[in-house]
Write a protein that holds these residues in place. Structure first.
Motif, PDB file in Angstrom:
ATOM      1  N   VAL A   1      18.900  52.721  13.094  1.00 56.57           N
ATOM      2  CA  VAL A   1      18.581  51.295  13.215  1.00 56.57           C
ATOM      3  C   VAL A   1      17.982  50.986  14.586  1.00 56.57           C
ATOM      4  CG1 VAL A   1      19.549  48.969  13.216  1.00 56.57           C
ATOM      5  CG2 VAL A   1      20.333  50.645  11.539  1.00 56.57           C
TER       6      VAL A   1
ATOM      7  N   GLY B   1      14.332  52.597  14.527  1.00 57.37           N
ATOM      8  CA  GLY B   1      13.456  52.059  13.490  1.00 57.37           C
ATOM      9  C   GLY B   1      13.583  52.871  12.225  1.00 57.37           C
TER      10      GLY B   1
ATOM     11  N   SER C   1      19.208  44.780  19.217  1.00 50.35           N
ATOM     12  CA  SER C   1      18.137  45.407  18.435  1.00 50.35           C
ATOM     13  C   SER C   1      18.075  44.819  17.032  1.00 50.35           C
ATOM     14  CB  SER C   1      18.362  46.921  18.361  1.00 50.35           C
ATOM     15  OG  SER C   1      17.385  47.545  17.562  1.00 50.35           O
ATOM     16  N   VAL C   2      19.229  44.641  16.406  1.00 52.09           N
ATOM     17  CA  VAL C   2      19.271  44.082  15.051  1.00 52.09           C
ATOM     18  C   VAL C   2      18.780  42.638  15.039  1.00 52.09           C
ATOM     19  CG1 VAL C   2      20.813  43.388  13.185  1.00 52.09           C
ATOM     20  CG2 VAL C   2      21.099  45.619  14.260  1.00 52.09           C
ATOM     21  N   MET C   3      19.118  41.887  16.088  1.00 52.18           N
ATOM     22  CA  MET C   3      18.757  40.471  16.134  1.00 52.18           C
ATOM     23  C   MET C   3      17.283  40.240  16.465  1.00 52.18           C
ATOM     24  SD  MET C   3      22.072  38.789  18.024  1.00 52.18           S
ATOM     25  CE  MET C   3      21.325  37.159  18.055  1.00 52.18           C
TER      26      MET C   3
ATOM     27  N   ARG D   1      13.785  43.856  14.591  1.00 54.99           N
ATOM     28  CA  ARG D   1      14.106  44.230  13.222  1.00 54.99           C
ATOM     29  C   ARG D   1      13.465  45.570  12.834  1.00 54.99           C
ATOM     30  NH1 ARG D   1      16.274  40.064  10.129  1.00 54.99           N
ATOM     31  NH2 ARG D   1      17.483  38.770  11.563  1.00 54.99           N
ATOM     32  N   GLN D   2      12.326  45.899  13.472  1.00 54.07           N
ATOM     33  CA  GLN D   2      11.651  47.167  13.198  1.00 54.07           C
ATOM     34  C   GLN D   2      12.219  48.317  14.024  1.00 54.07           C
ATOM     35  OE1 GLN D   2       7.782  45.376  14.251  1.00 54.07           O
ATOM     36  NE2 GLN D   2       7.071  46.077  12.238  1.00 54.07           N
TER      37      GLN D   2
END
Length: 313
Positions: free
Chosen positions: A247, A250, A289-291, A294-295
């Motif tokens: 995640v 990417g 990173s998730v927030m 997204r890539q």
């Protein structure tokens, strides 16, 4: 834009070639990043290109590592033959587990993969005569390559780097093949692929088996690198680390999970040397990173590069 991928590959090749000049300590960290990069990229094939979230991927990584070291310690078999056996057993185990897991999807799939992984973990704990239990298995003698022992940091790194590049090239070709297009189609719209007439379960099974086999490659390289294995390598927590790597870097890119592995391990090595709460920093980085990415980090960098090149045209 068509020059972007060759440029990245050339830059990566140059960095891997120059790495031995960084010193043994740095070379060890780089080798570890490459090994976990292979592991993360194999999981990325499932998560990013097939849409299957596995929490038991560490099982195939650990099976290969245990096979290489156990054959060497108990039977005196060369690590090269152990590597072949380890990768083969990982492929067989992935095929066996896949037969059951592909029948479900979503949360049941995730939990079923974790259940199989924990079964192997429990077996390794109990089978102390072979696995060493919680004490681990020591005494593995690294093999030689063209008369040079893999005990040497540079030789060991060269084997790991070659393995990493081979897996990277294989995955790059795979996801751009007709099979890769089918897997992406399953990820994007499984029901439509079924309606068209594709045997979705067969392709999921194939992807699961390939991913487990590639994880076995990483496990064999880890055996050469570490010359030691313990039951922790089969625990679901390692699969969780691999998911974080995928995640972070990417999931919808081939190289991204390896970038995620680099970020994860660098944070672990650098922050842990100054602060005992290194997991807090990794968690914070993952959340950000998730927030906002997204890539993933690599996906974001690639999209920025493509936008810049597009504007120049």
């Amino acid at each position: 834009m068509k020059f972007l991928r060759p440029a990245v590959f050339l830059a990566l090749t140059a960095l891997l070639t120059l790495a031995p000049f960084a010193g043994d300590y740095a070379l060890g960290i780089i080798a570890e990043i490459l090994i976990y990069g292979v592991f993360a990229m194999s999981l990325g094939l499932l998560i990013g290109f097939t849409g299957l979230m596995s929490f038991g991927h560490a099982a195939f990584f650990g099976i290969s590592t245990y096979t290489v070291i156990a054959l060497g310690v108990h039977l005196g078999i060369s690590g090269w033959w152990g590597m072949a056996a380890g990768i083969g057993l990982s492929a067989i185990a992935a095929a066996f587990v896949g037969l059951f897991c592909i029948r479900v999807s979503g949360i049941p799939f995730l939990m079923l993969t974790m259940a199989f992984s924990q079964l192997l973990y429990s077996l390794a704990l109990k089978w102390r005569n072979v696995t060493g239990g919680t004490d681990g298995l020591t005494g593995f003698v690294r093999p030689t390559l063209f008369g040079m022992s893999l005990d040497g940091a540079v030789v060991r790194y060269a084997v790991v780097a070659v393995g990493f590049v081979l897996v990277l090239v294989f995955l790059y070709l795979l996801v751009r093949s007709p099979l890769g297009s089918i897997l992406i189609g399953i990820r994007d719209n499984e029901q439509r692929m079924r309606a068209i007439g594709y045997p979705v379960q067969r392709f999921k099974f194939l992807a699961f088996t390939i991913a487990g086999t590639l994880a076995g490659v990483g496990g064999a390289l880890y055996a050469f690198f570490n010359a030691f294995v313990s039951t922790d390598i089969l625990h679901w927590a390692l699969s969780g680390d691999a998911i974080i790597m995928v995640v972070l870097g990417g999931s919808a890119t081939v190289f991204g999970p390896a970038v995620g592995a680099a970020i994860f391990l660098l944070l672990k090595n650098i922050v842990s040397s100054h602060n005992e709460y290194w997991m807090l920093w990794i968690g914070a980085t993952f959340i950000l990173s998730v927030m906002f990415l997204r890539q993933g980090v690599w996906g974001f960098l690639v999209s920025c590069a493509q936008s810049a090149l597009g504007k120049r045209k």
